[in-house]
Design a protein around this motif. Structure first.
Motif, mmCIF file in Angstrom:
data_model
loop_
_atom_site.group_PDB
_atom_site.id
_atom_site.type_symbol
_atom_site.label_atom_id
_atom_site.label_comp_id
_atom_site.label_asym_id
_atom_site.label_seq_id
_atom_site.Cartn_x
_atom_site.Cartn_y
_atom_site.Cartn_z
ATOM 1 N N VAL A 157 -9.727 16.947 -27.120
ATOM 2 C CA VAL A 157 -9.562 15.639 -27.745
ATOM 3 C C VAL A 157 -8.070 15.311 -27.735
ATOM 4 N N PRO A 158 -7.625 14.348 -26.889
ATOM 5 C CA PRO A 158 -6.193 14.038 -26.790
ATOM 6 C C PRO A 158 -5.805 12.836 -27.666
ATOM 7 N N LEU A 159 -4.654 12.942 -28.294
ATOM 8 C CA LEU A 159 -4.027 11.824 -29.001
ATOM 9 C C LEU A 159 -2.641 11.638 -28.393
ATOM 10 N N ARG A 160 -2.271 10.380 -28.090
ATOM 11 C CA ARG A 160 -1.031 10.143 -27.363
ATOM 12 C C ARG A 160 -0.053 9.308 -28.176
ATOM 13 N N LEU A 161 1.241 9.583 -27.912
ATOM 14 C CA LEU A 161 2.309 8.912 -28.665
ATOM 15 C C LEU A 161 3.562 8.840 -27.807
ATOM 16 N N GLU A 162 4.242 7.712 -27.832
ATOM 17 C CA GLU A 162 5.570 7.578 -27.229
ATOM 18 C C GLU A 162 6.569 7.456 -28.364
ATOM 19 N N HIS A 163 7.569 8.341 -28.344
ATOM 20 C CA HIS A 163 8.522 8.363 -29.451
ATOM 21 C C HIS A 163 9.902 8.757 -28.951
ATOM 22 N N ASN A 164 10.850 7.849 -29.115
ATOM 23 C CA ASN A 164 12.263 8.157 -28.878
ATOM 24 C C ASN A 164 12.502 8.787 -27.496
ATOM 25 N N GLY A 165 11.904 8.183 -26.491
ATOM 26 C CA GLY A 165 12.114 8.669 -25.129
ATOM 27 C C GLY A 165 11.250 9.855 -24.759
ATOM 28 N N MET A 166 10.306 10.213 -25.594
ATOM 29 C CA MET A 166 9.410 11.342 -25.314
ATOM 30 C C MET A 166 7.969 10.862 -25.245
ATOM 31 N N GLN A 167 7.212 11.435 -24.332
ATOM 32 C CA GLN A 167 5.768 11.262 -24.301
ATOM 33 C C GLN A 167 5.134 12.503 -24.924
ATOM 34 N N ILE A 168 4.341 12.286 -25.966
ATOM 35 C CA ILE A 168 3.748 13.403 -26.704
ATOM 36 C C ILE A 168 2.228 13.269 -26.670
ATOM 37 N N GLU A 169 1.591 14.346 -26.297
ATOM 38 C CA GLU A 169 0.128 14.392 -26.339
ATOM 39 C C GLU A 169 -0.284 15.536 -27.265
ATOM 40 N N LYS A 170 -0.935 15.178 -28.343
ATOM 41 C CA LYS A 170 -1.439 16.166 -29.297
ATOM 42 C C LYS A 170 -2.893 16.452 -28.939
ATOM 43 N N ARG A 171 -3.170 17.707 -28.587
ATOM 44 C CA ARG A 171 -4.494 18.069 -28.079
ATOM 45 C C ARG A 171 -5.216 18.985 -29.060
ATOM 46 N N PHE A 172 -6.453 18.679 -29.285
ATOM 47 C CA PHE A 172 -7.353 19.557 -30.051
ATOM 48 C C PHE A 172 -8.387 20.098 -29.066
ATOM 49 N N ILE A 173 -8.386 21.414 -28.875
ATOM 50 C CA ILE A 173 -9.266 22.030 -27.876
ATOM 51 C C ILE A 173 -10.337 22.844 -28.610
ATOM 52 N N PHE A 174 -11.582 22.411 -28.469
ATOM 53 C CA PHE A 174 -12.716 23.043 -29.130
ATOM 54 C C PHE A 174 -13.497 23.881 -28.124
ATOM 55 N N THR A 175 -14.061 24.982 -28.602
ATOM 56 C CA THR A 175 -14.878 25.867 -27.768
ATOM 57 C C THR A 175 -16.239 26.044 -28.423
ATOM 58 N N ALA A 176 -17.289 25.965 -27.638
ATOM 59 C CA ALA A 176 -18.648 26.103 -28.160
ATOM 60 C C ALA A 176 -18.816 27.448 -28.855
ATOM 61 N N GLY A 177 -19.458 27.428 -30.018
ATOM 62 C CA GLY A 177 -19.749 28.651 -30.751
ATOM 63 C C GLY A 177 -18.595 29.203 -31.558
ATOM 64 N N LYS A 178 -17.445 28.520 -31.554
ATOM 65 C CA LYS A 178 -16.279 29.039 -32.258
ATOM 66 C C LYS A 178 -15.827 28.096 -33.370
ATOM 67 N N TYR A 179 -15.198 28.706 -34.379
ATOM 68 C CA TYR A 179 -14.641 27.943 -35.491
ATOM 69 C C TYR A 179 -13.132 27.761 -35.358
ATOM 70 N N ASP A 180 -12.514 28.399 -34.379
ATOM 71 C CA ASP A 180 -11.082 28.245 -34.177
ATOM 72 C C ASP A 180 -10.825 27.156 -33.144
ATOM 73 N N VAL A 181 -9.821 26.348 -33.425
ATOM 74 C CA VAL A 181 -9.457 25.210 -32.587
ATOM 75 C C VAL A 181 -8.014 25.387 -32.127
ATOM 76 N N ARG A 182 -7.779 25.241 -30.850
ATOM 77 C CA ARG A 182 -6.419 25.297 -30.324
ATOM 78 C C ARG A 182 -5.781 23.920 -30.484
ATOM 79 N N VAL A 183 -4.619 23.862 -31.134
ATOM 80 C CA VAL A 183 -3.906 22.597 -31.357
ATOM 81 C C VAL A 183 -2.570 22.689 -30.624
ATOM 82 N N GLU A 184 -2.341 21.770 -29.700
ATOM 83 C CA GLU A 184 -1.136 21.811 -28.877
ATOM 84 C C GLU A 184 -0.399 20.476 -28.924
ATOM 85 N N HIS A 185 0.920 20.557 -28.842
ATOM 86 C CA HIS A 185 1.770 19.391 -28.616
ATOM 87 C C HIS A 185 2.385 19.532 -27.219
#
Length: 546
Positions: A157-185
């Protein structure tokens, strides 16, 4: 030794007292403490210190800036149902569809929520000099308002943002059967200047949401953390109100506990992180982790990641995520015994497919393993009873000279090959097992709503009809009748007479799984008594009072 039954009473009373103390310390009502006022500190800087984490301003802004321009992104997997607010990219609602709110309820368990007067959210972002979360929560853009993970695999699940000359994508990565979510910038520096950011992750929750905690059915709500120095340490809301947590560590993690369930942030385990806590808004507790400062050169990109866990306290899964995170299944100071007993219990359950039958089986194993000690105990009690006339003779002979009585008694024990403490050792060994099993039944989510048979539909809850506590009392009474002690003191006699009643009442509020264990243990003890006493009587030893 005439006072062995008295020793039993005292031992059980002491264990009960310590149990009560542990309940009160961890789960009982806490005294009200005036919340510490935490002002907004200096604005974000690149120095990596705690001053660079501005807690008040972004969170206050997140509430004030929740306008129509922000939206909620719904994500559904087989294990999680959650909502992400595009204002800050924070998780503001989370349900667990595989766990019912109450027994036989169609509603899923709600772990995180944002309601009027209460919120429990997971926040993460970027601060320091160029971080978008430095002064206020940024508004991300989402492609869709709903995502669904069907079948196996992963979902991003990607969320996108442009801020102060930077392109930022905040990603939530879900895996079937798991309760842990990888969150990346994922950050791309499109400017001509070096950009400096610093990741943070924290959990935020109201200190008091009106939930109550029974002494016998505990509901612990509070924080915990793990570091390189301490694998697991509770840090409840009263601790936060007294002192701000400030721990520098390699790896580490932070969590909020809610009895069987936990939410946790696990930052980059290869980095040096700073764990912190705050009281914000007067009544909201925050615990989080601050990562190292990162410089991004012009034209370069970097990915900063962490892991978010929200779900049941499944020990092996938590242990895989971070060192000590599995200890959020808090078995107390006997955790090493509890963990072994839980491992054994789960192996048995895989065979019998019923947690109640698994409890009965583990009781048979424990009592069987202790049988040699039990045999020593009952034989010692019988020998002591047979020595009573000789002991009384020595007491009469040396009634005025206690210095000579002691050595004379020890010589008698040596000559007759009797250990006066032989009846106490099995009790001392069994008490830690009792305590360890208690915490297994109270803390293990696997037993939550687990049925046994007939009226016992939840082994983690008390018997709704109090049948097991009554049966336990009857079995305890039969054990007393089978091995009466020659106690002459009237007070001790009354204590022994009322002990089955007292402990039956005490067990009314215990988890039915624990009472089942103790009742079956008593039945096995009765059978062992009859077997051992029959063998001793063949040897000419009197096993009962004349």
């Amino acid at each position: 030794m005439d006072s062995q039954r008295s020793f039993l009473i005292i031992a059980l009373a002491i264990v009960s007292f310590f149990l009560w103390q542990e309940w009160q310390k961890d789960y009982g009502p806490q005294p009200a403490v005036a919340p510490t006022q935490v002002s907004a500190s200096s604005t974000g800087t690149a120095d990596g210190g705690m001053a660079s984490l501005q807690l008040e301003s972004p969170e206050t802004a997140a509430v004030q800036a929740a306008t129509a321009s922000s939206q909620l992104v719904k994500v559904i997997t087989d294990t999680l149902e959650l909502q992400i607010d595009t204002r800050g990219g924070n998780i503001v609602s989370l349900k667990l569809p595989q766990y019912a709110l109450t027994k036989d309820s169609a509603e899923p368990y709600v772990l995180m929520r944002q309601l009027a007067g209460f919120e429990y959210v997971a926040q993460s972002g970027l601060i320091a000099r160029d971080g978008p979360d430095r002064t206020e929560s940024p508004l991300y853009q989402a492609t869709n308002t709903e995502y669904r993970l069907s079948g196996d695999g992963t979902l991003t699940v990607p969320l996108r943002l442009e801020h102060n000359g930077m392109q930022i994508e905040k990603r939530f990565i879900f895996t079937a059967g798991k309760y842990d979510v990888r969150v990346e910038h994922y950050i791309v520096n499109n400017s001509t200047e070096v950009k400096t950011v610093q990741p943070f992750q924290h959990l935020r929750q109201n200190i008091d949401n009106g939930e109550s905690s029974s002494m016998f059915m505990p509901i612990y709500r509070g924080a915990a953390f793990g570091s390189s120095e301490e694998r697991y340490k509770k840090y409840d809301f009263s601790d936060m109100q007294k002192n701000n947590l400030n721990v520098s560590t390699q790896a580490g993690w932070v969590a909020m506990l809610e009895h069987y369930f936990v939410s946790a942030w696990i930052p980059d385990q290869q980095a040096s992180n700073q764990l912190y806590s705050r009281i914000t808004g007067g009544n909201k507790g925050v615990i989080g982790a601050l990562g190292p400062v990162v410089d991004i050169d012009p034209g370069q990109s970097v990915t900063l990641g962490s892991t978010f866990y929200a779900g049941p306290k499944i020990q092996d899964k938590l242990a895989e995520l971070a060192n000590g995170l599995d200890l959020t299944v808090d078995y107390g100071f006997l955790w090493f015994i509890s963990q072994f007993l839980f491992w054994l219990l789960t192996k048995i359950q895989l065979v019998v497919s019923n947690w109640g039958l698994a409890i009965i089986c583990i009781t048979l194993i424990v009592k069987g393993a202790m049988f040699p000690l039990t045999k020593i105990q009952y034989e010692s009690m019988a020998k002591m009873r047979n020595l009573k006339p000789k002991i009384e003779e020595l007491q009469a002979r040396y009634k005025d000279d206690r210095q000579k009585m002691g050595p004379a008694m020890m010589e008698l024990y040596r000559k007759e090959k009797v250990n006066p403490m032989g009846g106490c050792l099995p009790m001392l060994i069994q008490m830690p097992i009792f305590l360890a099993l208690y915490w297994v039944f109270v803390e293990s989510v696997e037993l939550r709503h687990a049925p046994f048979m007939l009226w016992i539909t939840d082994l983690s809850a008390q018997d709704p009809y109090y049948v097991l506590p009554v049966l336990f009392g009857i079995s305890m009474f039969l054990m007393q009748k089978l091995t009466p002690m020659q106690v002459t003191d009237p007070l001790q006699q009354k204590l022994m007479m009322w002990m089955p009643v007292a402990f039956s009442v005490f067990f009314l509020w215990f988890p039915s799984g624990l009472v089942l264990y103790w009742f079956v243990s008593n039945l096995i003890s009765l059978a062992q008594m009859l077997y051992i006493y029959r063998g001793m009587e063949k040897k000419g030893l009197h096993t009962r009072k004349a």
